[in-house]
Design a protein around this motif. Sequence first.
Motif, short mmCIF file in Angstrom:
data_model
loop_
_atom_site.label_atom_id
_atom_site.label_comp_id
_atom_site.label_asym_id
_atom_site.label_seq_id
_atom_site.Cartn_x
_atom_site.Cartn_y
_atom_site.Cartn_z
N PHE A 48 -0.43 -37.94 -13.88
CA PHE A 48 -0.87 -37.73 -12.50
C PHE A 48 -1.31 -36.28 -12.29
O PHE A 48 -2.34 -36.02 -11.67
CB PHE A 48 0.25 -38.10 -11.53
N GLY A 49 -0.55 -35.35 -12.82
CA GLY A 49 -0.91 -33.94 -12.72
C GLY A 49 -2.23 -33.63 -13.40
O GLY A 49 -3.02 -32.82 -12.91
N ASP A 50 -2.46 -34.29 -14.54
CA ASP A 50 -3.75 -34.13 -15.24
C ASP A 50 -4.91 -34.58 -14.36
O ASP A 50 -5.96 -33.95 -14.32
CB ASP A 50 -3.75 -34.97 -16.51
N ARG A 51 -4.72 -35.68 -13.67
CA ARG A 51 -5.79 -36.23 -12.82
C ARG A 51 -6.04 -35.36 -11.59
O ARG A 51 -7.16 -35.24 -11.14
CB ARG A 51 -5.47 -37.66 -12.36
N GLY A 53 -5.12 -32.01 -11.31
CA GLY A 53 -5.28 -30.58 -11.59
C GLY A 53 -6.40 -30.26 -12.56
O GLY A 53 -6.20 -29.51 -13.49
N THR A 54 -7.56 -30.82 -12.35
CA THR A 54 -8.66 -30.61 -13.29
C THR A 54 -9.12 -29.16 -13.37
O THR A 54 -9.63 -28.72 -14.38
CB THR A 54 -9.86 -31.51 -12.95
N ARG A 55 -8.96 -28.40 -12.29
CA ARG A 55 -9.41 -27.01 -12.30
C ARG A 55 -8.26 -26.00 -12.27
O ARG A 55 -8.44 -24.85 -11.90
CB ARG A 55 -10.32 -26.76 -11.10
N GLY A 56 -7.11 -26.40 -12.64
CA GLY A 56 -5.96 -25.48 -12.62
C GLY A 56 -5.12 -25.71 -11.38
O GLY A 56 -5.17 -26.75 -10.76
N GLY A 57 -4.35 -24.72 -11.02
CA GLY A 57 -3.52 -24.82 -9.84
C GLY A 57 -2.20 -25.51 -10.12
O GLY A 57 -1.81 -25.73 -11.26
N PHE A 58 -1.52 -25.85 -9.02
CA PHE A 58 -0.18 -26.42 -9.09
C PHE A 58 -0.10 -27.66 -9.97
O PHE A 58 0.78 -27.77 -10.82
CB PHE A 58 0.29 -26.75 -7.66
N TRP A 59 -1.01 -28.60 -9.78
CA TRP A 59 -0.93 -29.86 -10.53
C TRP A 59 -1.17 -29.68 -12.01
O TRP A 59 -0.61 -30.39 -12.84
CB TRP A 59 -1.87 -30.90 -9.94
N ALA A 63 1.40 -30.82 -14.94
CA ALA A 63 1.03 -31.60 -16.13
C ALA A 63 1.50 -30.91 -17.40
O ALA A 63 2.12 -31.55 -18.27
CB ALA A 63 -0.49 -31.80 -16.16
N VAL A 64 1.25 -29.62 -17.52
CA VAL A 64 1.61 -28.89 -18.73
C VAL A 64 3.12 -28.90 -18.95
O VAL A 64 3.60 -29.17 -20.06
CB VAL A 64 1.06 -27.44 -18.66
N VAL A 65 3.87 -28.62 -17.90
CA VAL A 65 5.34 -28.59 -18.04
C VAL A 65 5.88 -30.00 -18.29
O VAL A 65 6.82 -30.17 -19.08
CB VAL A 65 5.99 -27.93 -16.81
N SER A 66 5.29 -31.01 -17.70
CA SER A 66 5.74 -32.39 -17.92
C SER A 66 5.56 -32.81 -19.37
O SER A 66 6.46 -33.38 -19.98
CB SER A 66 4.97 -33.36 -17.01
N TYR A 67 4.39 -32.53 -19.93
CA TYR A 67 4.16 -32.89 -21.33
C TYR A 67 5.08 -32.11 -22.26
O TYR A 67 5.58 -32.65 -23.25
CB TYR A 67 2.70 -32.67 -21.72
N LEU A 68 5.32 -30.86 -21.93
CA LEU A 68 6.24 -30.06 -22.74
C LEU A 68 7.67 -30.60 -22.64
O LEU A 68 8.40 -30.64 -23.63
CB LEU A 68 6.18 -28.60 -22.30
N ALA A 116 7.65 -23.19 -21.61
CA ALA A 116 7.15 -23.61 -20.30
C ALA A 116 6.64 -22.41 -19.50
O ALA A 116 5.55 -22.46 -18.91
CB ALA A 116 8.24 -24.35 -19.52
N VAL A 117 7.39 -21.32 -19.51
CA VAL A 117 6.94 -20.11 -18.81
C VAL A 117 5.65 -19.61 -19.43
O VAL A 117 4.69 -19.27 -18.74
CB VAL A 117 8.05 -19.03 -18.82
N TRP A 118 5.61 -19.55 -20.75
CA TRP A 118 4.41 -19.09 -21.45
C TRP A 118 3.20 -19.97 -21.12
O TRP A 118 2.11 -19.46 -20.85
CB TRP A 118 4.66 -19.06 -22.96
N GLN A 119 3.40 -21.28 -21.11
CA GLN A 119 2.29 -22.20 -20.81
C GLN A 119 1.81 -22.04 -19.37
O GLN A 119 0.61 -22.06 -19.11
CB GLN A 119 2.71 -23.65 -21.05
N VAL A 120 2.72 -21.90 -18.43
CA VAL A 120 2.33 -21.72 -17.03
C VAL A 120 1.53 -20.44 -16.88
O VAL A 120 0.48 -20.42 -16.20
CB VAL A 120 3.56 -21.75 -16.10
#
Length: 131
Positions: A48-51, A53-59, A63-68, A116-120
């Motif tokens: 859902f976050g991928d869908r 947050g296509t241009r960045g931002g909160f979503w 997505a990144v933290v969820s997959y991690l 997670a911090v690094w990815q964010v």
Amino acid sequence: MASLPGRMFFWFTVATAVTGLFIFRHGGFGVPHVLSLLTLAVLAIGWFGDRRGTRGGFWRHVAVVSYLLALFFHFIPGFTETLIRLPLGRPWASGIEDPRLRQPIGAAFVVFLVAAVWQVLRVRALSRRRS
């Protein structure tokens, strides 16, 4: 999840979590089943976050933290199943409830938090460059 490895991770993790629901047999519904359901929920949130947050931002961060987090969830049964069997003849942990399992799983969690911090921060920097 735009890359082939990302899609493979997503779908193989879905398959692992779904099939795991039918394989675990330790006296009925238990912790492995909860972990499988949590994994599926985290993947759904990431999708859902991928869908959204296509241009960045909160979503995108979600997505990144969820997959991690889904990746971290792989380490829990990985460490557990390995350390209750190895070394042969004298396993490191006596069973799935052994408190000694908290050490490697806790270390993996610390690695997850750092990653997670690094990815964010990385996603935030990439988002700013695109703007």
